[in-house]
Design a protein around this motif. Structure first.
Motif, PDB file in Angstrom:
ATOM      1  N   LYS A 360      44.250 -12.432  12.896  1.00 27.53           N
ATOM      2  CA  LYS A 360      43.149 -12.005  13.768  1.00 27.53           C
ATOM      3  C   LYS A 360      43.259 -12.629  15.154  1.00 27.53           C
ATOM      4  O   LYS A 360      43.013 -11.985  16.160  1.00 27.53           O
ATOM      5  CB  LYS A 360      41.801 -12.437  13.160  1.00 27.53           C
ATOM      6  CG  LYS A 360      41.314 -11.544  12.038  1.00 27.53           C
ATOM      7  CD  LYS A 360      39.817 -11.678  11.762  1.00 27.53           C
ATOM      8  CE  LYS A 360      39.383 -13.002  11.256  1.00 27.53           C
ATOM      9  NZ  LYS A 360      37.987 -13.036  10.783  1.00 27.53           N
ATOM     10  N   TYR A 361      43.596 -13.948  15.177  1.00 25.53           N
ATOM     11  CA  TYR A 361      43.525 -14.671  16.441  1.00 25.53           C
ATOM     12  C   TYR A 361      44.886 -14.845  17.133  1.00 25.53           C
ATOM     13  O   TYR A 361      45.050 -15.701  17.978  1.00 25.53           O
ATOM     14  CB  TYR A 361      42.829 -16.023  16.221  1.00 25.53           C
ATOM     15  CG  TYR A 361      41.433 -15.839  15.645  1.00 25.53           C
ATOM     16  CD1 TYR A 361      40.425 -15.266  16.429  1.00 25.53           C
ATOM     17  CD2 TYR A 361      41.129 -16.177  14.331  1.00 25.53           C
ATOM     18  CE1 TYR A 361      39.158 -15.057  15.910  1.00 25.53           C
ATOM     19  CE2 TYR A 361      39.865 -15.973  13.800  1.00 25.53           C
ATOM     20  CZ  TYR A 361      38.885 -15.413  14.596  1.00 25.53           C
ATOM     21  OH  TYR A 361      37.629 -15.196  14.090  1.00 25.53           O
ATOM     22  N   THR A 362      45.880 -14.050  16.717  1.00 24.43           N
ATOM     23  CA  THR A 362      47.181 -14.091  17.396  1.00 24.43           C
ATOM     24  C   THR A 362      47.470 -12.693  17.945  1.00 24.43           C
ATOM     25  O   THR A 362      47.353 -11.709  17.211  1.00 24.43           O
ATOM     26  CB  THR A 362      48.304 -14.508  16.405  1.00 24.43           C
ATOM     27  OG1 THR A 362      47.911 -15.716  15.783  1.00 24.43           O
ATOM     28  CG2 THR A 362      49.639 -14.701  17.089  1.00 24.43           C
ATOM     29  N   GLU A 408      29.914 -20.917  12.225  1.00 24.80           N
ATOM     30  CA  GLU A 408      30.367 -21.419  13.512  1.00 24.80           C
ATOM     31  C   GLU A 408      31.580 -20.606  13.935  1.00 24.80           C
ATOM     32  O   GLU A 408      32.635 -20.677  13.308  1.00 24.80           O
ATOM     33  CB  GLU A 408      30.713 -22.895  13.369  1.00 24.80           C
ATOM     34  CG  GLU A 408      30.823 -23.652  14.662  1.00 24.80           C
ATOM     35  CD  GLU A 408      29.494 -24.154  15.197  1.00 24.80           C
ATOM     36  OE1 GLU A 408      29.151 -23.715  16.304  1.00 24.80           O
ATOM     37  OE2 GLU A 408      28.828 -24.951  14.540  1.00 24.80           O
ATOM     38  N   ARG A 409      31.409 -19.806  14.976  1.00 18.19           N
ATOM     39  CA  ARG A 409      32.549 -19.082  15.524  1.00 18.19           C
ATOM     40  C   ARG A 409      32.854 -19.694  16.882  1.00 18.19           C
ATOM     41  O   ARG A 409      31.959 -19.954  17.674  1.00 18.19           O
ATOM     42  CB  ARG A 409      32.232 -17.583  15.667  1.00 18.19           C
ATOM     43  CG  ARG A 409      31.900 -16.934  14.349  1.00 18.19           C
ATOM     44  CD  ARG A 409      32.069 -15.448  14.416  1.00 18.19           C
ATOM     45  NE  ARG A 409      33.461 -15.072  14.351  1.00 18.19           N
ATOM     46  CZ  ARG A 409      33.903 -13.893  14.779  1.00 18.19           C
ATOM     47  NH1 ARG A 409      33.083 -13.022  15.331  1.00 18.19           N
ATOM     48  NH2 ARG A 409      35.186 -13.594  14.670  1.00 18.19           N
ATOM     49  N   ILE A 410      34.127 -19.961  17.115  1.00 21.18           N
ATOM     50  CA  ILE A 410      34.502 -20.631  18.360  1.00 21.18           C
ATOM     51  C   ILE A 410      34.757 -19.557  19.425  1.00 21.18           C
ATOM     52  O   ILE A 410      35.224 -18.472  19.114  1.00 21.18           O
ATOM     53  CB  ILE A 410      35.798 -21.460  18.140  1.00 21.18           C
ATOM     54  CG1 ILE A 410      35.754 -22.212  16.805  1.00 21.18           C
ATOM     55  CG2 ILE A 410      36.097 -22.372  19.289  1.00 21.18           C
ATOM     56  CD1 ILE A 410      34.744 -23.298  16.673  1.00 21.18           C
ATOM     57  N   GLY A 420      34.189 -10.940  12.056  1.00 19.21           N
ATOM     58  CA  GLY A 420      34.179 -12.232  11.356  1.00 19.21           C
ATOM     59  C   GLY A 420      32.761 -12.744  11.250  1.00 19.21           C
ATOM     60  O   GLY A 420      31.871 -12.279  11.970  1.00 19.21           O
ATOM     61  N   THR A 421      32.579 -13.691  10.353  1.00 21.93           N
ATOM     62  CA  THR A 421      31.229 -14.200  10.115  1.00 21.93           C
ATOM     63  C   THR A 421      31.111 -15.673  10.454  1.00 21.93           C
ATOM     64  O   THR A 421      30.019 -16.207  10.545  1.00 21.93           O
ATOM     65  CB  THR A 421      30.886 -14.073   8.617  1.00 21.93           C
ATOM     66  OG1 THR A 421      31.933 -14.725   7.893  1.00 21.93           O
ATOM     67  CG2 THR A 421      30.763 -12.651   8.189  1.00 21.93           C
ATOM     68  N   GLY A 422      32.250 -16.327  10.603  1.00 27.49           N
ATOM     69  CA  GLY A 422      32.204 -17.774  10.789  1.00 27.49           C
ATOM     70  C   GLY A 422      31.983 -18.472   9.459  1.00 27.49           C
ATOM     71  O   GLY A 422      31.673 -19.661   9.414  1.00 27.49           O
ATOM     72  N   GLY A 424      34.354 -17.990   6.829  1.00 25.12           N
ATOM     73  CA  GLY A 424      35.658 -18.099   6.172  1.00 25.12           C
ATOM     74  C   GLY A 424      36.161 -19.514   5.988  1.00 25.12           C
ATOM     75  O   GLY A 424      36.471 -19.934   4.872  1.00 25.12           O
ATOM     76  N   LEU A 425      36.220 -20.296   7.081  1.00 19.32           N
ATOM     77  CA  LEU A 425      36.802 -21.633   6.967  1.00 19.32           C
ATOM     78  C   LEU A 425      35.880 -22.592   6.220  1.00 19.32           C
ATOM     79  O   LEU A 425      36.349 -23.513   5.547  1.00 19.32           O
ATOM     80  CB  LEU A 425      37.152 -22.179   8.349  1.00 19.32           C
ATOM     81  CG  LEU A 425      38.416 -21.558   8.959  1.00 19.32           C
ATOM     82  CD1 LEU A 425      38.656 -22.112  10.358  1.00 19.32           C
ATOM     83  CD2 LEU A 425      39.646 -21.807   8.101  1.00 19.32           C
ATOM     84  N   ALA A 426      34.553 -22.360   6.331  1.00 17.57           N
ATOM     85  CA  ALA A 426      33.608 -23.200   5.564  1.00 17.57           C
ATOM     86  C   ALA A 426      33.861 -22.999   4.077  1.00 17.57           C
ATOM     87  O   ALA A 426      33.935 -23.962   3.307  1.00 17.57           O
ATOM     88  CB  ALA A 426      32.174 -22.832   5.915  1.00 17.57           C
TER      89      ALA A 426
END
Ligand code: ADP
Length: 604
Positions: A360-362, A408-410, A420-422, A424-426
């Motif tokens: 997503k972020y690349t 938390e989305r940066i 995204g929902t913020g 995923g990493l949590a």
């Protein structure tokens, strides 16, 4: 010692306070423990004082019991100030453990010396007082302790406005006043009165059990309100997140209806599929985070083929990269055991999350997906190192800490086009830690990031099975003409299942209830039954139970369910189902199930 009538008054009030204090419901914390000790000590001290008075009147001044009582009274007085000093220390530093051991030793030695040093007792009318080396040492202790209390107050000058310190100030002023009065006239001893006044003050102000309980309730109320606010925020976040893809699904479907251009319809359908997958991801995320927060998430270890898992993840991620100029490199160490035991579902979920984030972020460059391991043959443990390195946008240093917080989305402004929902990493962090693993991140803003997951899994076999998941092209021709029965009360679900099965050229029968299934079995037979679990009147489990009672019934029955609870597959297998498919049905899962029950891959 004090005038006996004042002591008697103190004794009466202290008895009442002690009784009330101990009969009330109290919260248990260090302040309370110290204060409850202080009350009892004050009561005992007053009793010693009154007892001493009568003894002095009855016996000679130098009578051994009189000397002993005077010394015990002196010790009581020092002990009271010592406990008060500990109380102030606890108010100021919230930690008394280390200090207590240290000081108890010193004060114990001082008490011993006081006991050994000589004391003189004087009795005049209603007043008895003592003096001599023992009393002098007592004064030194009292003034040292008072000095320590004052130093603690000065060092915590900022907190002194707090109401909690007020009775301590009262104590200092009263005690200093009482000492001055006694210096001028040794017969007027008001020290016991000072102690009692301070105990009263504390009882009616800062150490009042009712007030403390109310404070505690207020804290609980604030926490509940905060939790409620977080829930409201969660709901508003979620309704926004859910409505976005839903809006796309409804919008594109409406656009599709009047259209006759096949290419345009295909375009809309692709957008609908994308939005649906996004919606599914969000719903799963919400379910996961709620289960994690309610401590309902369990680790369920199963045997699995790690190569198959990692290859299937690559297949899921490739379409996400789509036409972006990204080189996706996968390296799986040849040491990776053939079969591992662990919570495959969770391993898949955590790795998929960091892989999809990389995709997503690349925007361009490379994504490296590396799986290495350290195998410990003696303990049969495999330490998996899973690394995903990208040349994407990277994460600023100050944002690294926030990364694993939920919602938390940066760089939200840049994220608006990326779904995204913020969450995923949590979720990834919680699941990894739940499995006893660890996740780390290294990132350079503007250059890229590397996420690493360390997980320990059990080695079942080093031998690599033939099917490693590299070739999962579905061959629709294998089961031509097989008879499939689908039981589901929802017409839409029947339609979807029928559509997914269409390419296989099955002979499919769709029915809407368990009763119909039972009736149908009297006259027809099938190669496989796919049965919904949640059906009104007769659910899937009950229908299966009745089917199994029918003579000669040996058709495999696979449960269809949208149940998101952990360990569901085991639950349905225990209920007698031969397999389990979760809705929405994944094509590859379906193909594996069909192969298993209709032939093709019996070993799976
Ligand atoms: P989501 O991707 O749904 O927003 P995540 O919890 O997975 O939520 O990620 C949180 C945030 O971390 C993302 O919004 C993104 O800003 C940042 N992030 C995660 N992975 C990467 C990555 N590989 N490169 C750059 N930023 C990332």
């Amino acid at each position: 010692m004090i005038n006996v009538s004042i002591s008697a008054c103190c004794l009466v009030f202290l008895t009442i306070i002690t009784f009330v204090y101990y009969s009330k419901k109290r919260i248990k914390n260090v302040d309370n423990k110290i204060f409850s000790f202080l009350i009892v000590l004050n009561l005992v001290g007053t009793y010693i004082d009154i007892n001493g008075f009568f003894m002095f009147r009855t016996f000679d001044e130098n009578f051994i019991l009189n000397i002993l009582t005077s010394k015990i009274y002196l010790i009581y007085f020092i002990l009271y100030i010592f406990i008060l000093a500990i109380y102030v220390y606890n108010l100021s530093y919230k930690n008394i453990n280390k200090l207590i051991r240290y000081f108890i030793g010193i004060i114990g030695i001082i008490f011993l010396i006081i006991f050994l040093l000589p004391i003189n007792v004087n009795m005049k009318e209603n007043v008895a007082y003592s003096y001599g080396p023992s009393v002098n040492l007592g004064y030194v202790c009292v003034f040292t302790l008072l000095a320590l209390i004052i130093i603690m107050l000065v060092l915590n000058i900022k907190n002194i406005i707090s109401k909690k310190y007020m009775p301590i100030f009262a104590f200092i002023f009263l005690t200093l006043g009482a000492f001055t009065i006694q210096k001028i006239n040794p017969e007027i001893n008001l020290l016991l009165l000072c102690n009692s006044v301070v105990t009263f003050l504390m009882f009616f102000t800062i150490e009042n059990p009712d007030v403390k309980l109310i404070n505690q309730l207020n804290i609980a109320k604030d926490a509940a309100e905060k939790a409620n606010m977080a829930k409201t925020e969660f709901l508003s976040n979620m309704s926004h997140e859910i409505r976005t893809p839903l809006n796309a699904i409804v919008g594109f479907s409406e656009c599709m209806l009047p259209s006759t251009d096949l290419n345009e319809i295909k375009g809309f359908a692709t957008d609908i599929v994308d939005a649906s997958h996004n919606l599914l991801e969000i719903v799963n995320g919400i379910l996961d985070i709620s289960k994690i927060e309610a401590n309902k998430m369990e680790v369920i270890p199963k045997e699995y083929n790690p190569r198959e898992v990692f290859n299937s993840l690559c297949k899921l991620v490739r379409p996400r990269i789509k036409e972006k100029p990204i080189d996706f490199k996968v390296t799986i160490s040849p040491d990776l055991p053939g079969i591992l035991k662990g919570d495959m579902g969770k391993v898949k979920q955590v790795v998929l999350n960091i892989l999809t984030n990389a995709a997503k972020y690349t925007d361009k460059g490379e994504i490296e997906f590396n799986i290495t391991c350290v195998n410990r043959q003696d303990t049969k443990k495999c330490l998996l190192y899973i690394a995903v390195k990208d040349t994407g946008r990277g994460i600023k240093k100050e944002n690294l800490e926030k990364l694993f917080n939920k919602f938390e989305r940066i760089d939200e402004d840049k994220n608006t086009t990326i779904e995204g929902t913020g969450l995923g990493l949590a979720i990834t962090k919680s699941l990894t830690e739940m499995m006893g693993g660890k996740i780390t991140v290294n990132s350079k803003f503007g250059e890229g990031s590397t996420f690493r997951i360390y997980l320990e899994q059990e080695i079942i076999s080093m031998e690599i099975p033939e099917n490693t998941g590299e070739e999962i092209e579905i061959d629709y021709s294998t089961h031509n003409g097989k008879r499939i029965l689908i039981v589901d009360d929802s017409k839409i679900n029947l339609k979807v299942a029928n559509q997914i099965l269409k390419p296989y050229n099955f002979n499919v029968k769709l029915i809407e209830s368990g009763y119909e299934a039972l009736e149908l079995m009297e006259s027809q037979t099938f190669d496989l039954i796919l049965m919904d679990i949640m059906m009104p009147k007769m659910n899937g489990v009950e229908t299966l139970r009745r089917l199994k009672k029918m003579e000669g019934f040996d058709i495999p029955v696979v449960a269809l369910t949208a149940d998101a609870i952990e360990g569901t597959d085991e639950k349905y297998l225990n209920a007698g189902f031969d397999g389990y498919l979760s809705k929405p049905i994944d094509r590859y899962e379906l193909d594996r199930t069909l192969k298993k029950f209709l032939g093709g891959n019996k070993n799976e």
